[in-house]
Motif scaffolding. Structure first.
Motif, short mmCIF file in Angstrom:
data_model
loop_
_atom_site.label_atom_id
_atom_site.label_comp_id
_atom_site.label_asym_id
_atom_site.label_seq_id
_atom_site.Cartn_x
_atom_site.Cartn_y
_atom_site.Cartn_z
N ARG A 214 -57.17 -37.93 63.20
CA ARG A 214 -56.37 -38.90 62.43
C ARG A 214 -56.43 -40.28 63.05
NH1 ARG A 214 -52.33 -34.82 62.38
NH2 ARG A 214 -51.12 -36.06 63.87
N GLU A 215 -56.36 -40.33 64.40
CA GLU A 215 -56.38 -41.63 65.07
C GLU A 215 -57.72 -42.33 64.88
OE1 GLU A 215 -55.51 -40.64 69.06
OE2 GLU A 215 -53.38 -40.31 68.72
N LEU A 216 -58.81 -41.58 64.99
CA LEU A 216 -60.13 -42.19 64.82
C LEU A 216 -60.26 -42.83 63.44
CD1 LEU A 216 -62.48 -39.56 66.51
CD2 LEU A 216 -62.34 -41.99 67.09
N VAL A 217 -59.83 -42.10 62.42
CA VAL A 217 -59.92 -42.63 61.07
C VAL A 217 -58.99 -43.83 60.89
CG1 VAL A 217 -59.49 -42.13 58.64
CG2 VAL A 217 -60.64 -40.43 60.07
N GLY A 218 -57.74 -43.67 61.32
CA GLY A 218 -56.76 -44.75 61.14
C GLY A 218 -57.12 -46.01 61.89
N GLU A 219 -57.54 -45.87 63.13
CA GLU A 219 -57.89 -47.04 63.93
C GLU A 219 -59.16 -47.72 63.41
OE1 GLU A 219 -55.96 -48.22 67.24
OE2 GLU A 219 -54.98 -47.69 65.36
N ARG A 220 -60.14 -46.94 63.01
CA ARG A 220 -61.37 -47.54 62.49
C ARG A 220 -61.10 -48.34 61.22
NH1 ARG A 220 -66.17 -45.42 64.70
NH2 ARG A 220 -65.75 -45.28 66.93
N LEU A 221 -60.18 -47.86 60.39
CA LEU A 221 -59.84 -48.61 59.19
C LEU A 221 -59.21 -49.96 59.53
CD1 LEU A 221 -58.39 -45.77 56.90
CD2 LEU A 221 -60.55 -47.00 56.61
N ARG A 222 -58.59 -50.05 60.72
CA ARG A 222 -57.97 -51.30 61.16
C ARG A 222 -58.90 -52.13 62.06
NH1 ARG A 222 -54.32 -47.17 61.24
NH2 ARG A 222 -52.37 -47.47 60.08
N ARG A 232 -69.92 -51.66 69.65
CA ARG A 232 -69.30 -52.53 68.66
C ARG A 232 -67.86 -52.13 68.36
NH1 ARG A 232 -72.73 -53.31 63.34
NH2 ARG A 232 -74.08 -54.23 64.96
N ALA A 233 -67.58 -50.82 68.34
CA ALA A 233 -66.23 -50.36 67.99
C ALA A 233 -65.19 -50.80 69.01
CB ALA A 233 -66.22 -48.83 67.86
N SER A 234 -65.61 -51.18 70.23
CA SER A 234 -64.66 -51.59 71.27
C SER A 234 -64.62 -53.10 71.46
CB SER A 234 -65.04 -50.92 72.61
OG SER A 234 -64.86 -49.53 72.53
N ARG A 235 -65.12 -53.84 70.51
CA ARG A 235 -65.09 -55.30 70.60
C ARG A 235 -63.79 -55.86 70.03
NH1 ARG A 235 -71.33 -56.26 68.57
NH2 ARG A 235 -72.33 -55.23 70.36
N HIS A 236 -62.70 -55.36 70.58
CA HIS A 236 -61.37 -55.84 70.17
C HIS A 236 -60.47 -55.82 71.40
CE1 HIS A 236 -59.65 -51.74 70.29
NE2 HIS A 236 -60.79 -51.35 69.75
N ALA A 237 -59.38 -56.57 71.32
CA ALA A 237 -58.44 -56.61 72.44
C ALA A 237 -57.78 -55.24 72.62
CB ALA A 237 -57.37 -57.67 72.17
N PRO A 238 -57.29 -54.95 73.82
CA PRO A 238 -56.64 -53.65 74.05
C PRO A 238 -55.48 -53.43 73.09
CG PRO A 238 -57.08 -54.78 76.13
CD PRO A 238 -57.37 -55.76 75.04
N THR A 239 -55.47 -52.27 72.45
CA THR A 239 -54.41 -51.93 71.51
C THR A 239 -53.16 -51.49 72.27
OG1 THR A 239 -56.12 -51.13 69.99
CG2 THR A 239 -53.84 -50.47 69.54
N PRO A 240 -51.99 -52.00 71.92
CA PRO A 240 -50.76 -51.55 72.58
C PRO A 240 -50.59 -50.04 72.48
CG PRO A 240 -50.33 -53.54 71.34
CD PRO A 240 -51.73 -53.13 70.99
N GLY A 241 -50.18 -49.46 73.61
CA GLY A 241 -50.01 -48.02 73.71
C GLY A 241 -50.37 -47.57 75.10
N LEU A 242 -50.73 -46.32 75.25
CA LEU A 242 -51.14 -45.74 76.53
C LEU A 242 -52.62 -45.42 76.49
CD1 LEU A 242 -48.24 -43.27 77.41
CD2 LEU A 242 -48.70 -45.51 78.40
N TRP A 243 -53.31 -45.76 77.59
CA TRP A 243 -54.74 -45.51 77.71
C TRP A 243 -55.00 -44.71 78.99
CZ3 TRP A 243 -58.58 -47.22 74.28
CH2 TRP A 243 -58.13 -48.06 73.26
#
Length: 287
Positions: A214-222, A232-243
């Protein structure tokens, strides 16, 4: 300005999804996982196989009340700590490699309790190993670098490149690139899936696979990804949450890493807990 450019400018990061109680639960579980790994590390000795170590780690976690996993416990010995000649995902599973004097080892486990997840990596050695000691000391720089660049809100792929550059300056090589997806980290959430607890598929808990899908689909849509890699999929600022972050460094047949939870808020970042084995190792000895 095009409508596409306007949308890009107005995108705002999601709100940080956890309160202090949640963070306490994540922290407690991370401490539990490290305690179990340390007990297994103290038990290890020449002749023990990876399979025996992974089974012992699972036994220790079960004794602490763990019934479900993000992924099953792993154990890697000797040159397998550096993932030498790994070609397929099956090679990550514990095998029949036996510990010997001077060998490094890595224990990796990811327990889930009440939906809260920890994912940790604990490294050690049997006897003396100067290469291991050198990498263990240098890993402190990677922890500091990652935190500084996440706080600066640099794109995840750029932080990955900074870790690669530091690895090259040290004369080491990047071993997290061997993980599936070349990941140096991944998001950790509170699992809400309603699958059978303790049931795994390809080493991952069924509930985890449901949630991760679910997270993969939801995050990719955003335009984001819950997996932190160098593409390319990681060319964004760190998403708030836990890593769960795991820089994995190698030199020859010695591989070393830590893995722990990084808290990313809308405007800051910090490691969830500074009272961890690798962090304590870096502190100066009391006089």
């Amino acid at each position: 300005m095009t409508s596409r450019a306007l949308r890009r400018r107005t995108v705002t990061p999601p709100a940080f999804p956890y309160d202090d109680r949640d963070l306490d639960r994540f922290r407690e579980l991370q401490q539990l996982a490290y305690r179990c790994a340390q007990r297994v590390g103290a038990w290890l000795g020449p002749g023990v196989t990876e399979r025996q170590a992974a089974a012992r780690l699972r036994h220790e976690l079960a004794a602490e009340g763990v019934r479900d996993y993000f992924h099953i416990p792993f154990a890697w010995f000797g040159d397998r700590t550096a993932f030498r000649d790994f070609r397929t995902p099956l090679q990550f599973f514990a095998g029949n490699r036996r510990l010997a004097e001077g060998m490094p080892y890595i224990l990796d486990c990811a327990p889930v309790v009440d939906g809260y997840t920890a994912d940790i990596g604990y490294a050690g050695r049997i006897g003396e190993n100067e290469v291991w000691d050198r990498i263990a000391a240098d890993l402190r720089e990677y922890r500091e670098l990652i935190l500084a660049e996440v706080r600066a809100r640099r794109p995840l792929a750029d932080i990955y490149a900074s870790v690669d550059a530091l690895t090259a300056r040290h004369g080491y090589d990047n071993r997290h690139k061997v993980y599936p997806g070349r990941v140096i980290g991944h998001q950790v959430t509170r699992t809400t899936a309603r699958g059978p607890a303790g049931v795994t598929l390809f080493g991952f808990g069924v509930r985890t696979l449901q949630t991760l899908g679910r997270e993969l689909v939801g995050e990719r849509l955003r335009g984001r990804s819950p997996l932190w890699a160098d593409g390319r999929a990681s060319r964004h600022a760190p998403t708030p949450g836990l890593w769960a972050v795991e820089p994995h460094i190698g030199l020859g047949d010695v591989g070393l890493k830590f893995e722990e939870l990084l808290v990313v808020t809308e405007d800051d970042a910090y490691w969830l807990d500074d009272d961890l084995p690798h962090v304590r190792r870096w502190r100066p000895e009391p006089e």
